[in-house]
Design an enzyme around this catalytic site. Structure first.
Site, short mmCIF file in Angstrom:
data_model
loop_
_atom_site.label_atom_id
_atom_site.label_comp_id
_atom_site.label_asym_id
_atom_site.label_seq_id
_atom_site.Cartn_x
_atom_site.Cartn_y
_atom_site.Cartn_z
N ARG A 196 -43.71 -84.28 82.37
CA ARG A 196 -43.74 -83.16 81.45
C ARG A 196 -45.09 -83.15 80.74
NH1 ARG A 196 -40.37 -81.53 84.13
NH2 ARG A 196 -38.25 -80.88 83.66
N HIS A 212 -47.99 -77.55 89.14
CA HIS A 212 -46.56 -77.87 89.01
C HIS A 212 -45.87 -77.83 90.38
CE1 HIS A 212 -43.10 -77.87 85.90
NE2 HIS A 212 -42.77 -78.58 86.98
#
Length: 311
Positions: free
Chosen positions: A226, A274
């Site tokens: 994250r 991502h």
């Protein structure tokens, strides 16, 4: 009995998931009507949920037995005060395998010095021989399903793998540490550190200036977890000072990463969009179907979120 299941995600995800979900429900022996929108939330038995979908208020779903998250991370929904139903996060084989491949690939890239080998110019013959994997320590922060799988894969390649988690774990082949003292020790050994923690109040900015300074000079940071696990300014300062040699980052506080962000232009930062691992519709649909089967059979749900911990 036919169950009503609301798929509360965007149209793009619906196109990916509609056929795999129907196949998974049929294989599990479940009769299901799938909805992508509803004027009758009170008749829905389950919600398949993504944060960018169509539901933000769960209170009208009075019959709903569980909310089944499509992603491993639940930080965008776990604090929703209207969500009183059980919440399950996604843990599926496809996501795990993809993460292992991405992490292993980038650890090997940095371990072997591939960037320098690829970018040699002017016909310079400059052989640099890396140490063997057994002489390189890789620290994994987070020993959940993904962290454990990555740690085991790296240990199989004979890396010295140190794992850290909030609570003590025992994983064959890994040196497992926990607590504040364990975190400091794990970072002191971390020639390469991989972040695979959930984002909670306790883990936000975990890798700050003080903790980056604990790493050996020339260490590498790899973050497929994250974005907010890392203090961006502290990382840039450590890179600029030469204490951290490189950072490979797949996740960010704001996504897509803004074009003006200094990570883009920094010579010692690799940005990936991502892509470290994606939930695979085929395998994720099987997990969803199994959880609904369990709910109907009165069995415990898989991967139930602990609201107090936030994951």
């Amino acid at each position: 009995m036919t169950l009503n299941v609301l798929f509360a995600a965007n149209e793009y995800r619906w196109q990916q998931y509609q056929d795999p979900l129907r196949d998974a429900f049929a294989n599990a022996g479940l009769a299901v009507d799938l909805f992508t929108e509803t004027d009758s939330p009170e008749i829905m038995d389950y919600i398949v949920f993504a944060p960018n979908g169509t539901v933000s208020d769960f209170s009208p779903f009075t019959r709903c037995k569980a909310v089944l998250n499509l992603w491993a991370g639940v930080e965008q929904v776990v604090g929703n005060q209207t969500l009183t139903q059980p919440l399950c996060r996604m843990v599926d084989a496809g996501l795990e395998e993809g993460m292992v491949e991405w992490v292993t690939g980038h650890v090997l890239r940095h371990h072997l010095g591939m960037d320098a080998q690829i970018t040699q110019q002017d016909s310079a013959w400059n052989p640099v021989v890396p140490p063997l994997a057994r002489d390189r320590t890789v620290t994994i922060l987070g020993l959940g399903a993904l962290g454990r799988a990555c740690g085991e894969a790296l240990a199989a390649l004979r890396f010295n793998v140190v794992g850290w988690s909030a609570s003590q774990k025992d994983i064959p082949g890994l040196t497992c540490l926990s607590g504040d003292d364990g975190l400091a020790e794990a970072l002191r050994q971390a020639e390469i550190v991989v972040l695979l923690l959930p984002l909670t109040d306790a883990t936000a900015n975990l890798l700050n200036a003080e903790r980056l300074a604990l790493m050996p000079k020339g260490g590498v940071v790899i973050n497929p977890g994250r974005g907010a696990l890392i203090d961006d300014d502290a990382l840039l300062a450590a890179l600029n000072a030469g204490h951290i040699a490189h950072a490979t980052l797949d996740v960010f506080r704001q996504e897509p990463l803004p074009g003006e962000h200094p990570f883009w232009a920094h010579p010692n930062v690799t940005v990936t969009p991502h892509i470290a691992s994606e939930t695979r519709p085929a395998t994720a649909s099987q997990v969803i179907a199994e959880n609904i089967r369990r709910g109907e059979a009165g069995e415990p749900f898989l991967f139930l979120v602990d609201r107090a911990k936030g994951y």
